[in-house]
Structures are given as C-alpha cells and as structure tokens.
Design a protein around this motif. Structure first.
Motif, short mmCIF file in Angstrom:
data_model
loop_
_atom_site.label_atom_id
_atom_site.label_comp_id
_atom_site.label_asym_id
_atom_site.label_seq_id
_atom_site.Cartn_x
_atom_site.Cartn_y
_atom_site.Cartn_z
N PHE A 120 0.82 -1.20 0.00
CA PHE A 120 0.00 0.00 0.00
C PHE A 120 0.86 1.26 0.00
N ASP A 121 2.14 1.12 0.42
CA ASP A 121 3.04 2.27 0.32
C ASP A 121 3.28 2.64 -1.14
N VAL A 122 3.39 1.63 -2.00
CA VAL A 122 3.57 1.89 -3.43
C VAL A 122 2.30 2.51 -4.02
N ILE A 123 1.16 1.98 -3.63
CA ILE A 123 -0.12 2.53 -4.11
C ILE A 123 -0.25 3.99 -3.70
N ASN A 124 0.13 4.30 -2.47
CA ASN A 124 0.05 5.69 -2.01
C ASN A 124 0.95 6.60 -2.83
N GLU A 125 2.13 6.11 -3.21
CA GLU A 125 3.02 6.90 -4.06
C GLU A 125 2.40 7.13 -5.44
N LEU A 126 1.74 6.12 -5.98
CA LEU A 126 1.13 6.25 -7.30
C LEU A 126 0.02 7.29 -7.32
N LYS A 127 -0.64 7.48 -6.19
CA LYS A 127 -1.75 8.44 -6.14
C LYS A 127 -1.31 9.84 -6.52
N ASN A 149 -5.19 3.17 5.48
CA ASN A 149 -4.18 3.73 4.60
C ASN A 149 -2.77 3.61 5.17
N ILE A 150 -2.51 2.52 5.89
CA ILE A 150 -1.22 2.32 6.53
C ILE A 150 -0.34 1.42 5.67
N SER A 151 0.90 1.84 5.47
CA SER A 151 1.84 1.03 4.70
C SER A 151 2.26 -0.18 5.52
N LEU A 152 2.76 -1.19 4.80
CA LEU A 152 3.29 -2.37 5.48
C LEU A 152 4.51 -2.01 6.31
N LEU A 153 5.30 -1.09 5.79
CA LEU A 153 6.55 -0.76 6.48
C LEU A 153 6.29 0.19 7.64
#
Length: 412
Positions: free
Chosen positions: A379-386, A408-412
C-alpha cells in the motif's frame, strides 16, 4: 545491457481476475463527452483527446518541498495530472510509458533484502511477488532477478559495515540534519531501541527494518539531498561513492574534460573553478577540488597532467548527472554532445518485469495491477502512485475491487 527475450505472448495462464475492456469501448459516463450522440468516440479516439489528460504528468516544482522531500505534486490539480478514468484503463499507457512512475516502482520494489546479510528475510514483498501475482514464468523471473543489485545507499551502508569506519547513530542523525534530511533523521530517532552511541553495524545487525526505511528515503532522487550527500559528510571519497551508484568504469565527466581541451586548450582553471562553485548546490565541496592547482597561468592542460586531481574531480561530477551536464554546457559543449554521454543505469528487475507483463498482455487493466499491489500488501507503493493521478481515481478503483485499505497504513 543484455536484452531479455521473452518469446511469444501467452494468455492462457493469465489470472482469471483480469477484466479486459474492448479497445473500442467508451469511457464511463462520468467523463465529459463533448461529442454529439450521433458519434460516440472510441477508446482509442478518447485516448488521443487531450481533454482527457491521458499523457500529462504533473511537473516537479521547487516550491513543493516538505521536510526535505521534494515530490511530484500530481493529483492536487487535475490540470496537472492524468486520469485513470476507469478501472479498464491500460497499465501499458498509464504506467509503463511514464518514466517518473516507473522510477518510483523501481525505487520501492527493487529493494535489496538487507544490505549486510543478503539472506535475511524480507520486510516487504518485492518485484518477484508482483510477478507471482501476474503468473510470470519462472524463467522470466530468473532473468529479471539476474539484474538485481544493491541500491546506492544500500551499497554505502554495506561498505560502512565492512570498512570498520567509526560512525555512530548519533553522528548519522547530526549529518542528516545538516543535509536537510529531517525525514531520515526521524526514521532513526523514532526507533527507541536504537541509541545514539550505537554504531552502523548495530543498525545493520539489529535494526534492519529501520535501515530499510533509511535507505529507501536516501535513494529517492525526488528529495532535496541524497545518499551521496550523507556519504560526503561521513568522509567517503568521490571514487568510492561513484562505485556505489555505478560500478562501470565509464566516466562522462572524463570525456567532457577531454572534449573541452580540444575546444578550449587555453581554458583558465580560474574560470573552471567558477563553474564548479555553481555546482556546490548539488555536490558540496566540489568547488575546492582545484585549489592546489590555481595559478594565473594554470589552464585545463595543467589539470589533465594531475591525474589524482582529475580522478577526484571526475568521480564527484559523475555522481550527479545534472552536475556534469551543466559543467560541460557552461564550458562550451552543446546539448547534443552531452546527451550522447548519458548511460542507462543498472537494469531494474521491476522495470524489466513490467515491460514483459505489458508485452505479454497489452490490455492489462489498472484494476488488476492495483489489485496485485494490494494483494502483496504494498500500500506504500499505491500511495506513491496516487500522486500521479487525478484525486480519488485510484481509491475508486481499489474500492471497486474491494482492495481499499481503510486506515491507509503502509506495510513498512
């Protein structure tokens, strides 16, 4: 660079989850349609219509810097971003053709397992897990994996661990603040078990997840300062820093010096130093490299006779493409000549994988691609794509596929 041959496209092993839309099917009714009812444009026609902003990426603007990180400000203004328009929009056009987006995917999904011990477990799933979601053949995965390498910051920390340099976490924090990277400083500070008197080996051995985040942020070239700024602060020389970025022996700045000698054989070193001073904004300290050679009679020939100084200067220039490009331009080379010196960086497994996937299935949809990233918990990558898309487009597609992460929490 070795070319990968992926052979014929195979569709029969593609996951059933993929939902394709006809190339001639129109966009959803939510997209304004300026044409009369008598002519409904095809998808191909709509993709060529600038009103739908399919090919526009928001430019990076220097006034959009937050806590040391300069991001592409897309998604805040629909005029400066492009729209996915529907879950059926194609990954090949919206992702693979966009260099900035592919760089972001590579930044996040190419990560090393762990800089010091490469056999350690992963903290987040990477490009090979995305390949599994897309049913990519094992042989293709192996070919992509053959290009895996440490990122510059990962290589730098591996070197620090092996060299025995006495660098403590407290010193790292101080240097990070001095290069305006409070975001990376906070990654270290937020780990309460990581004390200031701990050394780099402690960071690598006992806190690899923190190290993962530190390296990710230092490798992000959208930031105002990078891994090599920290390396220079620590005292790592330019030749070593260059090897972290690119182990090849090719030096664009060496070629530039040789070309400038033919164009301006009597170029005064005082003029060259003035240009180098301008490059301090990218490479701190580079303006002092020529200090020992400065003399009213010194020319570029004087410099080229001093191999040690040439090596130090070219190594520093080679680290930052903008630096050697401006250096050459200011001293008489034209843009075409300078562009010819650009080399592709080390191949990215993620980029090779994405090109293979869309070559095999050009109609791969955004819905499937985003769902694949959600399935591997990136989801961190998805958030960057937004940042690259019209506001809420990606969330709407994730919601449609029941992949929206509420917190909306990243795995990391």
């Amino acid at each position: 660079m070795t070319n990968i041959s992926f052979g014929k496209r195979e569709f029969n092993d593609w996951p059933e989850k993929v939902h394709f839309i006809s190339r001639d099917s129109p966009y959803p009714k939510t997209v304004a349609d300026p044409t009369s009812p008598e002519h409904k444009p095809t998808l191909r026609e709509r993709q060529s219509n600038s009103q739908h902003r399919m090919d526009r990426i928001a430019p990076m603007r220097p006034d959009e810097v937050s806590k040391g990180k300069e991001h592409v400000n897309a998604g805040r203004n629909t005029l400066n971003s492009f729209s996915t328009s529907s879950s059926g929009s194609y990954v090949e056009k919206l992702i693979v053709r966009k260099e900035l987006i592919m760089d972001v995917l590579s930044l996040y999904l190419d990560r090393s397992i762990y800089p010091k011990f490469r056999g350690a477990p992963l903290f987040a799933q990477r490009w090979e897990h995305l390949a599994d979601q897309c049913k990519v053949d094992v042989k293709v995965k192996k070919q992509c994996g053959s290009f895996a390498h440490l990122s510059p910051s990962e290589a730098m920390f591996e070197y620090l661990c092996q060299s025995g340099k006495s660098v403590t976490v407290g010193i790292l924090k101080q240097y990070l603040l001095e290069i305006s990277r409070k975001d990376v400083h906070d990654e270290l500070a937020n780990n309460q078990d990581l004390l200031d008197d701990a050394n780099v080996n402690d960071l690598c051995d006992k806190h690899p997840e923190t190290l993962w985040n530190v390296c990710l942020n230092l490798d992000d070239m959208r930031s105002v300062s990078h891994w090599y700024h920290l390396g220079l602060k620590i005292g790592i020389n330019g030749e070593r820093l260059k090897s972290f970025k690119d182990p090849s022996e090719f030096s664009p700045s060496q070629a530039i010096l040789e070309k400038i000698e033919t164009l301006r054989p009597q170029l005064p070193l005082t003029e060259m130093q003035m240009v180098l001073k301008e490059l301090e904004k990218w490479i701190p300290g580079i303006g002092n490299v020529l200090n020992d050679l400065l003399d009213p009679s010194s020319t570029i020939k004087t410099l080229l006779d001093e191999l040690d100084v040439v090596g130090k200067l070219t190594a520093l220039l080679d680290i930052e493409e903008r630096a050697w490009m401006q250096f050459g331009c200011k001293l008489g080379m034209n843009r075409l000549e300078l562009n010819s010196l650009r080399e592709e960086g080390p191949p990215s497994p993620t980029k090779l994988l994405m090109k293979h996937i869309v070559a095999r299935e050009p109609d791969l949809t955004m819905k499937f691609f985003l769902g694949a990233l959600a399935n591997i918990k990136r989801f961190d990558v998805i958030n960057e794509l937004k940042q690259f898309f019209v506001e809420n487009d990606i969330d709407n597609i994730l919601r449609e596929g029941n992949h929206l992460q509420q917190d909306n929490i990243s795995l990391l």
